[in-house]
Design a protein around this motif. Structure first.
Motif: not given
Lengths: 234, 234
Positions: A23-24, A27, A82
């Protein structure tokens, strides 16, 4: 007759993406994405997929025909939350589905209407409900479980899947998100039997389509050893 | 020219046996064995395999030809210690290999000579040494990594494998021993690329043979999106 189908591109070792993105950052720069784009390369190169995305070019070949057939066969989709979240922006105003999509989620949300026949309906009462809602509007075409892998697994586990097509890509990823990673609630010496109904091979990918026959006991099948134990050379 | 080859029967979800047998009771009654015999059923039904075991009957079909070809191509074998131990009694005086077998083990042991050309040489200095010793006596035929799965993985990891054939059986086991379970020491965004060289499909099993091309970086291959992110429908 409406079938519930799923198809997923996987590496030879069963991964449909690299290790899950934490999530950092972006993507697109992640190892998850790198694995995902490797196993779906045959899709993004297919003219039929590119047309749906509004991209020019691409190959007009057997793989493209497989993609086109897959789009054509689907009257409605079921999708994991997702995947739906990840696709919402890039798919834009005219998503490639051109059919109703039912998103399995815990978060209620108003139905999202898009151009070209695509809509996203958010289903909060479970996978079976999403499949039923999709079936009701599929117009006799198939209900396609669009992914991701965990949703495909849930549908299989619930005994709702009629057909599974694996697009097996000639690469070993070693790690990542597996289609078959978690417990399918199979008992000891129990399996889900499949019947292969179509195999199409191209240099980029081997397409194996299975009918899902359902759960069956694993009976010891020690053929003809005359009662003594055997070990095969495998 | 001698190639280092491996072939393994796996379920559609990548297992070559059920969950590892803990050691109490009879392996033949274990879940490991139940899964193993399910994915190798096509082998035990093959006439060519049955002949090597001294069993009557069996199918003389495409699958039997695949087994026969596999036996014929091997000039020497490399084998894991667990498989060799498990097979020692049931294989008996005339094991099915009819060629030298090099067993990778930590325990030194005198070479075991059997009838029909089979011998078991115990190699304590590692996988690469076992492969080299097998190559030296393979007479231009292939060095076949007989299994189990963890040895195949080690040979692949060490970059010693030229060819991998997966016999993909139409069943989902859900749990068990995976061919690709452990770390292959692949870097972030690194994969082992394969090239499919032969696909043979029968109702019982899909045989996919790959040439192992080796390690390669996973390059982001976001074709033609015009720079924007894309998510495929997979």
């Amino acid at each position: 007759m409406t079938k519930v189908t799923a198809q997923l591109s996987v590496s030879a070792d069963g991964f449909y993406a690299g290790p899950q993105f934490a999530g950092d950052g972006d993507w697109m720069d992640s190892a998850e994405s790198a694995g995902f784009f490797r196993v779906t390369r045959w899709v993004t190169e297919a003219m039929s997929w590119r047309e749906r995305q509004g991209f020019a070019g691409g190959e007009q070949d057997t793989n493209s025909a497989v993609v086109a057939e897959s789009f054509e066969a689907a009257g409605a989709y079921v999708m994991g939350r997702r995947m739906a979240d990840g696709g919402e922006v890039p798919w834009g105003a005219d998503p490639p589905f051109r059919a109703p999509v039912f998103v399995v989620t815990h978060r209620p949300r108003q139905t999202l209407l898009r151009e070209g026949g695509t809509s996203f309906t958010y289903v909060t009462d479970g996978v079976a409900s999403a499949v039923e809602q999709a079936r009701a509007v599929a117009g006799g075409k198939n209900v396609a479980v669009a992914g991701g892998g965990s949703l495909v697994r849930q549908v299989l586990k619930a005994g709702l899947l009629d057909e599974l097509e694996l697009h097996v890509v000639p690469v070993v990823l070693g790690t990542g998100l597996r289609l078959f990673d978690a417990d399918l609630d199979l008992g000891d010496k129990e399996a889900i039997e499949l019947t292969p109904t179509r195999v199409i091979h191209t240099p980029q990918v081997t397409h194996i389509r299975y009918a899902v026959d359902g759960r069956a006991p694993l009976v010891l099948d020690d053929r003809g050893s005359g009662g003594g134990p055997t070990v095969t050379t495998n």
